[in-house]
Design a protein around this motif. Structure first.
Motif, PDB file in Angstrom:
ATOM      1  N   LEU A   1       0.517  -0.669   0.026  1.00 44.18           N
ATOM      2  CA  LEU A   1       0.140  -0.215   0.112  1.00 44.18           C
ATOM      3  C   LEU A   1       0.568   1.278  -0.243  1.00 44.18           C
ATOM      4  O   LEU A   1       0.913   2.222  -0.028  1.00 44.18           O
ATOM      5  CB  LEU A   1      -0.964  -0.069   1.115  1.00 44.18           C
ATOM      6  CG  LEU A   1      -2.056  -1.632   0.974  1.00 44.18           C
ATOM      7  CD1 LEU A   1      -2.922  -1.577   2.683  1.00 44.18           C
ATOM      8  CD2 LEU A   1      -3.229  -0.843  -0.262  1.00 44.18           C
ATOM      9  N   SER A   2       2.012   1.003  -0.161  1.00 47.46           N
ATOM     10  CA  SER A   2       3.004   2.580  -0.319  1.00 47.46           C
ATOM     11  C   SER A   2       3.411   2.333  -1.232  1.00 47.46           C
ATOM     12  O   SER A   2       3.130   2.906  -2.459  1.00 47.46           O
ATOM     13  CB  SER A   2       3.853   2.329   0.599  1.00 47.46           C
ATOM     14  OG  SER A   2       4.889   1.355   1.355  1.00 47.46           O
ATOM     15  N   ILE A   3       4.671   0.933  -1.482  1.00 44.46           N
ATOM     16  CA  ILE A   3       6.063   1.268  -2.822  1.00 44.46           C
ATOM     17  C   ILE A   3       5.087   0.575  -4.100  1.00 44.46           C
ATOM     18  O   ILE A   3       4.364   0.757  -5.058  1.00 44.46           O
ATOM     19  CB  ILE A   3       7.186   0.086  -2.601  1.00 44.46           C
ATOM     20  CG1 ILE A   3       7.545   0.479  -1.680  1.00 44.46           C
ATOM     21  CG2 ILE A   3       7.465  -0.395  -4.132  1.00 44.46           C
ATOM     22  CD1 ILE A   3       8.597   1.506  -1.172  1.00 44.46           C
ATOM     23  N   GLY A   4       3.309  -0.667  -3.662  1.00 45.20           N
ATOM     24  CA  GLY A   4       3.041  -1.069  -4.920  1.00 45.20           C
ATOM     25  C   GLY A   4       2.062  -0.374  -5.126  1.00 45.20           C
ATOM     26  O   GLY A   4       1.816   0.343  -6.884  1.00 45.20           O
ATOM     27  N   ASP A   5       1.227   1.024  -4.603  1.00 42.50           N
ATOM     28  CA  ASP A   5       0.156   2.066  -5.289  1.00 42.50           C
ATOM     29  C   ASP A   5       1.065   2.686  -6.022  1.00 42.50           C
ATOM     30  O   ASP A   5       1.054   3.775  -6.496  1.00 42.50           O
ATOM     31  CB  ASP A   5      -0.149   2.587  -3.824  1.00 42.50           C
ATOM     32  CG  ASP A   5      -1.604   1.445  -3.150  1.00 42.50           C
ATOM     33  OD1 ASP A   5      -1.836   0.760  -4.606  1.00 42.50           O
ATOM     34  OD2 ASP A   5      -2.059   1.814  -2.512  1.00 42.50           O
ATOM     35  N   ALA A   6       3.053   3.179  -5.639  1.00 46.79           N
ATOM     36  CA  ALA A   6       3.609   4.013  -5.782  1.00 46.79           C
ATOM     37  C   ALA A   6       3.466   3.441  -7.378  1.00 46.79           C
ATOM     38  O   ALA A   6       4.764   4.602  -8.434  1.00 46.79           O
ATOM     39  CB  ALA A   6       4.507   3.935  -5.022  1.00 46.79           C
ATOM     40  N   LEU A   7       3.350   2.112  -7.905  1.00 50.07           N
ATOM     41  CA  LEU A   7       3.750   1.609  -9.170  1.00 50.07           C
ATOM     42  C   LEU A   7       3.611   2.755  -9.662  1.00 50.07           C
ATOM     43  O   LEU A   7       4.282   2.679 -11.368  1.00 50.07           O
ATOM     44  CB  LEU A   7       4.277   0.227  -9.419  1.00 50.07           C
ATOM     45  CG  LEU A   7       5.017  -0.196  -8.413  1.00 50.07           C
ATOM     46  CD1 LEU A   7       5.221  -1.543  -8.158  1.00 50.07           C
ATOM     47  CD2 LEU A   7       6.276  -0.097  -8.671  1.00 50.07           C
ATOM     48  N   PRO A   8       2.759   2.724 -10.502  1.00 54.12           N
ATOM     49  CA  PRO A   8       1.752   3.306 -11.627  1.00 54.12           C
ATOM     50  C   PRO A   8       1.713   5.053 -11.422  1.00 54.12           C
ATOM     51  O   PRO A   8       2.208   4.588 -12.906  1.00 54.12           O
ATOM     52  CB  PRO A   8      -0.325   3.014 -10.864  1.00 54.12           C
ATOM     53  CG  PRO A   8      -0.096   2.987 -10.240  1.00 54.12           C
ATOM     54  CD  PRO A   8       1.355   2.001  -9.668  1.00 54.12           C
ATOM     55  N   ALA A   9       2.153   5.718 -10.933  1.00 55.72           N
ATOM     56  CA  ALA A   9       2.793   6.711 -10.156  1.00 55.72           C
ATOM     57  C   ALA A   9       4.304   6.851 -11.003  1.00 55.72           C
ATOM     58  O   ALA A   9       4.320   7.510 -11.790  1.00 55.72           O
ATOM     59  CB  ALA A   9       2.995   7.432  -9.450  1.00 55.72           C
TER      60      ALA A   9
END
Ligand code: TXE
Length: 519
Positions: A170-178
């Motif tokens: 929920l931090s690095i994973g959600d950062a990936l599309p960005a």
């Protein structure tokens, strides 16, 4: 306070031992002490960044952004693929770090990591087509002779504020599309669990990621506020109350803000369901990460005819589970709570339920492991009780008998939350029909939770469960600004709408409108 460098944050440097303290993160003189929830041992020290420290980090990310965007989608995908492979090779350290700071089960940590790897794999494959210029068809008269295209551009620096339950995905994973969209990212993990996020950011650099592209701002709520004040867009996962504060702050700056907030996910079990499977599913997904997942099953409605049998099956399952300190693979089934104060909330919900007439069939008290609560099954519950209305976020399964489907749907929808729901039935078509009546972002039939592990699926809450969301192609759109470029192909000819106006040309135009739109 200095900004955190991704280079000086190796796990070895951060993991220190000091067994004499209690179990929550505390800030001492600009340093956050991260503690194991079950032993209180200090497992790491990280900076508690103030506004100036956050501003310095964001400035670094801003400077790095054009270079990162300039790598192009393929260049960025190559870095993220290397990052994914390194995360797997160094999984021992990553899992150790996750378990040390959260006390979570090996299986829960492994699932968190696997989700991150899957998300990375997904975005590197789909980002290219999603970011490509998109021709837009226009049909109206006013679009005549014009060609339009939509382009996708990064916002700049993206802020990710994360929770303590699944800190990596929920931090690095959600950062990936960005990141794949060409943004640089500053993650603000929960003060309770910053270590695995820091380690992952270290590994991004070790995998050849350019410096300052993925940074981590450690600290508490104040650090999160400062991040919202600096970045160009923000994604937040956490509580409804903090989500509202983040949205208000982002609103002041008019920056895009997406929110993934809490849930009170209902499971509806119909009389025609495979009860054994439904019971097992409800127990597994009610006690997922000890119930500390926004999409965990938080309340169950069972058709009256099968209520007694279903409750028996659930209780039998729950009694067979082993509660204990987390360890290696398969050692125990339920561990202590990640954030020790959460035990007080769980205890208060069970006490409130019992005072209002609920029965505890198993559990119902703190566990022998520090900061734990025994897996608990409640019956005779109703909607006057906190355990049926508020997010419990713990190992509690309240089960309520309902007359029929209509009553189950009415009660499932009687909630301020609307994240996800599950329907358990022997008739999938019936399950799909019921799904359409539920006021939530995702419904699963004869399953729950696992939809959130599939990066292809958009996930977002209705009502107080969020805004925007994560997953699926929409997340990539969310990570970008859009620009429409329109080109007039008939250059040289005067446009129908241009000045000066003449009675004849206006009347002709009016006639044309009549032909097109007046019939
Ligand atoms: O969350 P917070 P907490 C639920 C669960 C739990 C409750 C509270 O019910 O009991 O939330 O948990 C940062 N501006 N969930 O207190 O406060 C904070 O530092 C910007 C559901 O941990 O929402 C952390 O990084 N940021 C959830 C993050 O916000 C701020 C998962 C979340 O903290 C801030 C976890 C501010 N003003 C708990 N204040 C889910 N949706 O899965 C704090 N933060």
């Amino acid at each position: 306070m200095d900004a955190v460098s991704t280079k000086d944050t190796t796990t070895e440097a951060r993991l220190t031992a000091s067994p004499d303290l209690t179990g929550v993160a505390t800030s001492v003189g600009g340093t956050l002490l991260v503690r194991a929830p079950d032993t209180g041992e200090v497992v790491g020290e990280v900076p508690d960044l103030d506004a100036a420290g956050v501003a310095a980090l964001v400035a670094r990310a801003r400077t790095a952004q054009p270079g990162w965007a300039g790598l192009g989608v393929d260049g960025r995908a190559e870095v993220i693929e290397r990052f994914r492979r390194l995360l797997w090779r160094r999984r021992g350290e990553v899992l150790h770090s996750m378990q040390a700071e959260s006390g979570k089960l090996y299986e829960d940590a492994l699932r968190d990591l696997a989700m991150l790897l899957d998300v990375a794999h997904y975005w590197t494959r789909v980002a290219g087509p999603l970011l490509a210029d998109e021709p837009l068809r226009t049909r109206g008269l006013m679009g005549f002779g014009r060609r339009s295209v939509r382009t996708f551009e990064p916002h700049g620096v993206f802020g990710m504020i994360g929770p303590w339950n699944l800190p990596v995905v929920l931090s690095i994973g959600d950062a990936l599309p960005a990141l794949m969209a060409g943004n640089t990212v500053v993650c603000k993990p929960s003060e309770v669990t910053p270590l695995a996020t820091l380690l992952a950011a270290d590994l991004f650099v070790a995998a050849g990621g350019p410096p300052d592209v993925l940074l981590v701002a450690t600290g508490g709520g104040r650090t999160g506020e400062a991040l919202v004040d600096q970045v160009d867009a923000v994604h937040f996962t956490g509580s409804v109350a903090t989500g509202r504060a983040v949205a208000a702050r982002a609103g002041q700056r008019l920056i895009p803000c997406s929110l993934e907030l809490g849930g009170k996910d209902p499971a509806i079990v119909l009389a025609d369901a495979d009860l054994k499977r439904a019971a097992r599913g409800v127990v597994s997904y009610g006690l997922l990460v000890g119930g500390q997942a926004c999409i965990a099953v938080e309340r169950v409605y069972v058709q009256r005819d099968v209520h007694e049998r279903f409750v028996e099956l659930v209780v039998e399952q729950v009694r067979s589970l082993r509660l204990g300190p987390a360890g290696g693979p398969g050692v125990v089934d339920v561990a202590g709570m990640i954030h020790p104060p959460q035990v007080d909330i769980v205890e208060a919900h069970v006490r409130d339920a019992v005072e209002r007439g609920a029965r505890v069939l198993t559990g119902g008290r703190r566990g022998s492991v520090e900061a734990s609560y025994e897996p608990t099954v409640l019956t005779d519950v109703d909607h006057t009780m906190r355990c049926m209305r508020e997010e419990t976020f713990g190992p509690v399964i309240p089960i309520m008998a309902v007359r029929d489907v209509d009553e189950a749907v009415r009660l499932a929808n009687d909630s301020e939350y609307g994240l996800a729901a599950s329907v358990w039935t022997g008739d999938p078509a019936r399950g799909r029909a019921i799904a359409r009546r539920l006021q939530v972002g995702t419904v699963t039939v004869n399953d729950a939770v696992m939809h959130a592990a599939l990066p292809e699926l958009p996930m977002g809450g209705w009502k107080a469960s969020g805004l925007g969301g994560r997953g699926g192609p929409d997340a990539m759109r969310w990570a970008c600004r859009q620009r429409v470029v329109q080109v007039l192909r008939l250059a040289g000819h005067p446009d129908l709408y241009w000045l000066p106006y003449r009675p004849r040309s206006t009347r002709n135009l009016e006639r044309l409108f009549g032909l097109l739109y007046g019939r």
